[in-house]
Write a protein that holds these residues in place. Structure first.
Motif: not given
Length: 183
Positions: A115, A17, A64, A113, A62, A99, A60, A21
């Motif tokens: 980031t 990502e 999207g 994930i 976590v 999310h 843009r 987040h």
């Protein structure tokens, strides 16, 4: 959905990502300009050209665009869903938010994930007479880069900002870079 499906089947899954987040509460509490700068592509100023042009908020972070699209997508009213079901036999789908539901479930199944990592290139190799994805290159905000070697690439970058695909001259589609094989 791909991350959840693949992780649930026992594959090793890594999601890249571009930003970090944000909880729903944290995002709502931030001043709008900070929120746009951190969570929206192009600071929330992406345009869909037409008459008139329309701002198209793209996420843009976590999750999207599902993180930021509540202003562009509205729940279909129940009376409309009922009419569609009666008239056309259309069954309503369960609402999905990446999310809030899908990514947490994917993480519970083993997905990791990463980031603050923008995918910049899919690396391909010639194998058994065809080109196959073997790695994804990514860049951090500080300019450092790293490479994830893989046996399967799923590009979920959206239609407006697709992940760059570098292969032989003439390649235009991300789908040409991907193939299925065990990780």
């Amino acid at each position: 959905m791909a991350a959840l499906t693949l992780a649930s089947s026992g594959r090793t899954v890594v999601v890249l990502e571009e930003r970090r987040h944000f909880s729903t509460r944290e995002l709502a509490a931030r001043p709008p300009l900070e929120r746009f700068a951190d969570a929206y592509r192009d600071g929330g100023t992406t345009l869909a050209w037409g008459l008139p042009p329309v701002l198209l908020p793209l996420g843009r972070a976590v999750g999207g665009t599902t993180l930021v699209n509540s202003g562009t997508c509205f729940r279909t009213p129940p009376h409309v869903l009922d009419r569609w079901q009666r008239t056309h036999g259309v069954e309503p789908a369960d609402p999905v938010s990446l999310h809030l539901s899908v990514l947490p479930a994917a993480c519970a199944a083993g997905t990791r994930i990463v980031t603050r990592a923008r995918a910049t290139r899919i690396v391909t190799e010639h194998q058994a007479g065809a080109r196959h994805a073997v790695a994804v290159e990514a860049m951090r905000p500080d300019g450092t880069s790293f490479t994830l070697s893989t046996g399967l690439v799923v590009a979920a970058a959206g239609a407006l900002h697709p992940l760059p695909c570098y292969g032989p001259p003439g390649w235009r589609s991300i789908h040409a870079c991907c193939r299925r094989r065990p990780v």
